[in-house]
Design a protein around this motif. Structure first.
Motif, mmCIF file in Angstrom:
data_model
loop_
_atom_site.group_PDB
_atom_site.id
_atom_site.type_symbol
_atom_site.label_atom_id
_atom_site.label_comp_id
_atom_site.label_asym_id
_atom_site.label_seq_id
_atom_site.Cartn_x
_atom_site.Cartn_y
_atom_site.Cartn_z
ATOM 1 N N MET A 1 -4.237 3.170 -3.921
ATOM 2 C CA MET A 1 -2.884 3.054 -4.476
ATOM 3 C C MET A 1 -1.885 3.781 -3.579
ATOM 4 S SD MET A 1 -0.776 2.072 -6.942
ATOM 5 C CE MET A 1 -1.745 1.711 -8.420
ATOM 6 N N ILE A 2 -0.759 3.164 -3.359
ATOM 7 C CA ILE A 2 0.326 3.785 -2.617
ATOM 8 C C ILE A 2 1.201 4.573 -3.594
ATOM 9 C CG2 ILE A 2 2.385 3.374 -1.208
ATOM 10 C CD1 ILE A 2 -0.101 2.595 0.280
ATOM 11 N N THR A 3 1.475 5.816 -3.265
ATOM 12 C CA THR A 3 2.469 6.599 -3.993
ATOM 13 C C THR A 3 3.681 6.732 -3.101
ATOM 14 O OG1 THR A 3 0.773 7.846 -5.202
ATOM 15 C CG2 THR A 3 2.997 8.772 -5.149
ATOM 16 N N LEU A 4 4.809 6.249 -3.580
ATOM 17 C CA LEU A 4 6.050 6.238 -2.816
ATOM 18 C C LEU A 4 7.008 7.263 -3.417
ATOM 19 C CD1 LEU A 4 8.063 4.967 -0.774
ATOM 20 C CD2 LEU A 4 8.532 3.198 -2.498
ATOM 21 N N TYR A 5 7.461 8.193 -2.597
ATOM 22 C CA TYR A 5 8.333 9.266 -3.056
ATOM 23 C C TYR A 5 9.795 8.888 -2.827
ATOM 24 C CZ TYR A 5 4.211 12.172 -3.588
ATOM 25 O OH TYR A 5 3.000 12.683 -3.992
ATOM 26 N N ASP A 6 10.597 9.085 -3.880
ATOM 27 C CA ASP A 6 12.010 8.742 -3.854
ATOM 28 C C ASP A 6 12.784 9.844 -4.563
ATOM 29 O OD1 ASP A 6 14.377 7.372 -3.480
ATOM 30 O OD2 ASP A 6 13.880 5.701 -4.796
ATOM 31 N N LEU A 7 14.111 9.713 -4.559
ATOM 32 C CA LEU A 7 14.965 10.675 -5.230
ATOM 33 C C LEU A 7 15.071 10.349 -6.718
ATOM 34 C CD1 LEU A 7 17.885 10.949 -2.650
ATOM 35 C CD2 LEU A 7 15.884 12.429 -2.890
ATOM 36 N N LYS A 8 15.069 11.380 -7.524
ATOM 37 C CA LYS A 8 15.131 11.217 -8.971
ATOM 38 C C LYS A 8 16.545 10.852 -9.401
ATOM 39 C CE LYS A 8 12.589 13.873 -11.504
ATOM 40 N NZ LYS A 8 12.035 15.060 -12.202
ATOM 41 N N SER A 9 16.622 9.993 -10.398
ATOM 42 C CA SER A 9 17.887 9.689 -11.063
ATOM 43 C C SER A 9 17.627 9.708 -12.564
ATOM 44 C CB SER A 9 18.426 8.330 -10.613
ATOM 45 O OG SER A 9 17.681 7.283 -11.208
ATOM 46 N N LEU A 10 18.652 9.399 -13.345
ATOM 47 C CA LEU A 10 18.504 9.364 -14.793
ATOM 48 C C LEU A 10 17.995 8.020 -15.288
ATOM 49 C CD1 LEU A 10 21.760 11.242 -15.889
ATOM 50 C CD2 LEU A 10 19.466 12.183 -15.546
ATOM 51 N N PRO A 71 12.166 8.130 2.372
ATOM 52 C CA PRO A 71 10.891 8.024 1.670
ATOM 53 C C PRO A 71 9.730 8.596 2.477
ATOM 54 C CG PRO A 71 11.354 5.970 2.787
ATOM 55 C CD PRO A 71 12.537 6.859 3.041
ATOM 56 N N PHE A 72 8.691 8.992 1.755
ATOM 57 C CA PHE A 72 7.380 9.197 2.347
ATOM 58 C C PHE A 72 6.350 8.702 1.358
ATOM 59 C CE2 PHE A 72 8.976 13.269 0.736
ATOM 60 C CZ PHE A 72 7.998 13.685 -0.153
ATOM 61 N N ILE A 73 5.189 8.333 1.868
ATOM 62 C CA ILE A 73 4.154 7.759 1.013
ATOM 63 C C ILE A 73 2.844 8.521 1.181
ATOM 64 C CG2 ILE A 73 5.150 5.435 1.192
ATOM 65 C CD1 ILE A 73 2.658 4.707 2.951
ATOM 66 N N HIS A 74 1.999 8.394 0.159
ATOM 67 C CA HIS A 74 0.590 8.770 0.275
ATOM 68 C C HIS A 74 -0.222 7.528 -0.027
ATOM 69 C CE1 HIS A 74 -3.332 10.258 -1.393
ATOM 70 N NE2 HIS A 74 -3.308 10.810 -0.192
ATOM 71 N N ASP A 75 -1.171 7.228 0.850
ATOM 72 C CA ASP A 75 -2.055 6.085 0.654
ATOM 73 C C ASP A 75 -3.436 6.616 0.296
ATOM 74 O OD1 ASP A 75 -3.514 3.775 0.663
ATOM 75 O OD2 ASP A 75 -2.958 3.139 2.683
ATOM 76 N N SER A 76 -3.877 6.388 -0.935
ATOM 77 C CA SER A 76 -5.184 6.899 -1.365
ATOM 78 C C SER A 76 -6.326 6.207 -0.628
ATOM 79 C CB SER A 76 -5.341 6.714 -2.879
ATOM 80 O OG SER A 76 -5.295 5.337 -3.224
ATOM 81 N N LYS A 77 -6.066 5.030 -0.065
ATOM 82 C CA LYS A 77 -7.099 4.315 0.682
ATOM 83 C C LYS A 77 -7.498 5.074 1.938
ATOM 84 C CE LYS A 77 -7.785 -0.004 3.293
ATOM 85 N NZ LYS A 77 -7.195 -1.336 3.623
ATOM 86 N N THR A 78 -6.519 5.663 2.615
ATOM 87 C CA THR A 78 -6.774 6.368 3.872
ATOM 88 C C THR A 78 -6.524 7.869 3.773
ATOM 89 O OG1 THR A 78 -4.487 6.014 4.580
ATOM 90 C CG2 THR A 78 -6.108 4.314 5.188
ATOM 91 N N ASN A 79 -5.952 8.301 2.641
ATOM 92 C CA ASN A 79 -5.565 9.698 2.420
ATOM 93 C C ASN A 79 -4.565 10.168 3.476
ATOM 94 O OD1 ASN A 79 -5.594 12.062 0.884
ATOM 95 N ND2 ASN A 79 -7.103 13.027 2.235
ATOM 96 N N LYS A 80 -3.657 9.267 3.866
ATOM 97 C CA LYS A 80 -2.638 9.609 4.861
ATOM 98 C C LYS A 80 -1.262 9.685 4.215
ATOM 99 C CE LYS A 80 -4.834 7.689 9.010
ATOM 100 N NZ LYS A 80 -4.705 6.715 10.128
#
Length: 249
Positions: A1-10, A71-80
């Motif tokens: 699973m890809i986790t994509l980091y973004d800025l929080k809003s309401l 953005p930055f991501i974490h890919d659980s498939k490769t742990n990168k």
């Protein structure tokens, strides 16, 4: 699973997130059909979060120190962990070759340049145009405080005349791209979607944060250049949604 980091809003659900650069990645993930979850953090938390996770900086500050942004991501498939929208999409192309290639190698420089140039041309005007909307937007209190504290001291809300001139300049900037595209072709590369389309879409997705479907500004944007940008947004919306909503965040 890809986790994509973004800025929080309401905002909640698929309307969460704020950064136009993150929207580029969301566009690519949807066209690729790769499932992801969006993890939103406060603007003031970006650097600490990236450092804690090991996500690379995206550039350097004027003093030469590393600069961390979404953005930055974490890919659980490769742990990168991968940062920067262009680098993330290149990574997705290489790691998931069975999906559509968003950055064909022979177009790499041209696509990167178009993305950077279109952003540089429009964003100064958009920054001024949205200034008067900050307090009534869906920014979190922490983000609003940061923006108001760190905005240029000379930035003032525009007069109606200046607003119209600024919108005309934004329209003309997109027109410089549109004039090289054939009317019957949806994407920058003709019949094939690419990162260049993600960059253009990302700008409009971020505009929508301040000017939604009910505003005159959005309705006019969707009519620009024969409705080209409306068709691009429609193509994105017509695809299956691959964002997985977290149970808790």
């Amino acid at each position: 699973m890809i986790t994509l980091y973004d800025l929080k809003s309401l905002r909640t659900g698929s309307r969460r997130g704020l950064s136009l650069h993150t929207w580029k990645v969301r566009f690519a993930l949807r066209f690729k059909g790769i499932a992801y979850t969006l993890h939103c953090i406060e603007l003031e938390e970006v650097e600490a979060t990236a450092k804690a996770l090991g996500a690379p900086p995206t550039s350097k500050k004027p003093d030469g120190s590393p600069h961390y942004t979404v953005p930055f991501i974490h890919d659980s498939k490769t742990n990168k962990y991968i940062s920067n929208s262009f680098d993330i999409v290149e990574y997705l192309d290489a790691t998931y070759p069975e999906t559509v290639t968003m950055i064909p190698p022979e177009t790499r420089v041209l696509q990167g340049y178009l993305a950077e140039a279109s952003y540089a041309a429009t964003w100064p005007f958009i920054t001024s145009l949205r200034f008067g909307l900050l307090a009534t937007s869906d920014l979190t209190p922490a983000t609003l405080k940061w923006v108001l504290t760190n905005r240029p001291t000379e930035q003032l809300e525009l007069s109606e005349k200046d607003k119209r001139e600024a919108w005309d300049k934004v329209k003309n900037c997109f027109g410089e791209v549109a004039k090289f595209m054939k009317d019957e072709e949806l994407f920058v590369l003709g019949g094939k979607v690419s990162f260049a389309d993600a960059a253009l879409f990302g700008q409009f997705a971020s505009f929508k944060f301040f000017w939604d479907e009910d505003t005159t500004e959005w309705k006019e944007m969707m009519q620009w250049h024969g409705g080209r940008w409306s068709r691009l947004i429609e193509a994105y919306n017509n695809l299956p949604d691959v964002e997985v909503q977290p149970a808790l965040e």
